[in-house]
Structures are given as C-alpha cells and as structure tokens.
Design an enzyme around this catalytic site. Structure first.
Site, PDB file in Angstrom:
ATOM      1  N   THR A   1     -13.982   5.826   6.614  1.00 23.52           N
ATOM      2  CA  THR A   1     -14.517   5.160   5.425  1.00 23.52           C
ATOM      3  C   THR A   1     -14.477   3.654   5.683  1.00 23.52           C
ATOM      4  O   THR A   1     -13.918   3.203   6.691  1.00 23.52           O
ATOM      5  CB  THR A   1     -13.686   5.480   4.163  1.00 23.52           C
ATOM      6  OG1 THR A   1     -12.401   4.836   4.278  1.00 23.52           O
ATOM      7  CG2 THR A   1     -13.494   6.982   3.984  1.00 23.52           C
TER       8      THR A   1
ATOM      9  N   TYR B   1       0.835  -1.205   0.000  1.00 22.93           N
ATOM     10  CA  TYR B   1       0.000   0.000   0.000  1.00 22.93           C
ATOM     11  C   TYR B   1       0.871   1.256   0.000  1.00 22.93           C
ATOM     12  O   TYR B   1       0.658   2.173  -0.804  1.00 22.93           O
ATOM     13  CB  TYR B   1      -0.908  -0.009   1.224  1.00 22.93           C
ATOM     14  CG  TYR B   1      -1.848   1.167   1.305  1.00 22.93           C
ATOM     15  CD1 TYR B   1      -2.978   1.249   0.498  1.00 22.93           C
ATOM     16  CD2 TYR B   1      -1.611   2.202   2.199  1.00 22.93           C
ATOM     17  CE1 TYR B   1      -3.844   2.327   0.579  1.00 22.93           C
ATOM     18  CE2 TYR B   1      -2.472   3.291   2.289  1.00 22.93           C
ATOM     19  CZ  TYR B   1      -3.591   3.347   1.477  1.00 22.93           C
ATOM     20  OH  TYR B   1      -4.441   4.418   1.553  1.00 22.93           O
TER      21      TYR B   1
END
Length: 250
Positions: free
Chosen positions: A191, A156
């Site tokens: 989120t 990531y």
C-alpha cells in the site's frame, strides 16, 4: 442519489486508497452492502465511490476528519440521509510516522493516537445504536503486527496496541447483542504506507516469500464482516504470511 433507508450500509474509513479502497469493494461486491466511503481526502473518497457505483454497488463519498468528535457525530446523519442505517463499521484509516523516541514530539504522538485509536473509538461510539439494531452488526478494526510484536516507531506501535485492546474491551459495551468486534493485524503490505526501499528485504523474511497484497487482508475483513463469523468476537487476526511468528522485519 436516492437514499436506501433500511438497507445494510458499511462505513469504511480510509476508503480513498490502499486497503480501504479494496475493502470497500470487497464488502460491496461480496456482501451486497451499500458503502459509505470515508476519507479526509475528498477526491480519493469520491474516486472510490465512483468506482463502486460503476461496478453496480451503491456507494457515496464522505470527506470527513474522523478525529473530530463533531464530525463523527455529523457523519451519522449524513450517512443516514445518503444511504441508510449502518450495520458495518470498518476502521481502516491510519497513519505511520517513521520517527524514533528522540524524534517524536508530543504533537506527532497525539496525531498518531488521534487517527489510529481515537477515531475508531469515536466512530464506534457514534454508530453504536445503528450497529445494535442491525440484523447483525460488525466492527472490524485494522491494527498491525506492530501492536503485538512492537516496532521501532513507538507512536505507531503503541497506537496499534491500544486499538487491539480497544477491540476486545468493546465486547462489554455490545454484550447481549448480535454485534461482534474484531481486528486484523497485517504485516508488510503493498500500500502507499509501505517502505518501498525495504520491500525486498521484508519479502525475503516472510515464509510465503512475498509481502501482502491488500486483497489478502480484505478477504479476512470480508469474512469477519459476514454472517458466518458470528462466533468470532474480540479477536485479532495476524495476517503476515508468517513473518512475525518467526522473524523480525528489521
């Protein structure tokens, strides 16, 4: 749906939920753009498009695998048919695999790179002609503080660092045009990607005392997408309440 040829259209990836859905609404309501809601999940993309249309914003859903070069090329034609020429591209879609070096196999590494880096590249390439011919073109990429500070999940972090470099490197391709290319680098944000178990600890390590709401980041994307940001180009704006400046979330 009648096509609005000649209208200003924003393509927003990852529009099915989270930051993508909020950004789609921000661009539609704040800048008066028609919005192409792109997401691999057809139901989610459709839901966002329907919510926008309910608010009086012209929108359409496009269920697309953005890592496919063929699909990216086809998306251009589909958006032209449904909405018109594209002036704004906002690359929100991303994936986070919480695996460390020993746990990350090559297939997972490639998948993260494909979604987080290759897809924004393919879409920018596909819509480049539209962006250049717009009154003002805007590309905004959603990176991460992890791409600047590093992170415990190497795929990531590396993908977001690559996206930040891609953002600044694209200035050469749009040289002399009214197109600007910028990135935002959010910290911990509320989120579906958030590690809920760590949310309280992350908030405690943030000078503002809270993690981000998607609206916090969408507001900056809205500015970078507007005509007033014409002097901002090639930048990455960290949005994290000051957390990465002074602390580590770990």
């Amino acid at each position: 749906m009648a096509a609005l040829h000649g209208s200003s259209v924003a393509v927003v990836t990852g529009a099915g939920g989270g930051l993508g859905a909020v950004t789609a609404k921000t661009l539609g309501a704040g800048l008066g753009l028609a919005v192409a809601c792109v997401d691999i999940d057809e139901a989610s993309a459709t839901r966002t498009a329907e919510e926008l249309r309910g608010a009086g914003i012209e929108a359409a859903a496009f269920p697309v695998d953005i890592t496919s070069e063929t699909a990216a090329a086809s998306l251009v034609e589909s958006v032209h048919t449904e909405l018109g020429s594209v002036s704004h591209l906002v690359n929100i879609a991303g994936v986070l695999r919480r695996t460390h070096l020993a746990d990350t196999d090559a297939a997972s590494w490639r998948m993260v790179m494909d979604v987080n880096v290759t897809a924004p590249f393919l879409l920018t390439q596909a819509f480049a002609d539209d962006l250049r011919t717009a009154e003002y073109g805007r590309v905004v990429n959603c990176a991460s503080f992890a791409g600047i500070r590093g992170y415990e999940y190497p795929a990531y972090a590396a993908s977001k660092a690559a996206l930040i470099n891609l953002t600044s490197s694209l200035l050469f391709d749009f040289w002399g045009s009214a197109v600007t290319v910028n990135a935002v680098a959010p910290g911990a944000m509320d989120t579906p990607m958030l590690d809920r178990a760590a949310a309280e600890r992350m908030a405690a390590k943030t000078p503002t005392g809270r993690i981000l709401a998607p609206e916090d980041v969408a507001a900056v994307i809205g500015f970078l997408s507007g005509p007033a940001s014409r002097g901002v180009n090639g930048t990455t704006t960290v949005i994290d309440g000051g957390a990465s400046l002074l602390f580590s979330y770990r």
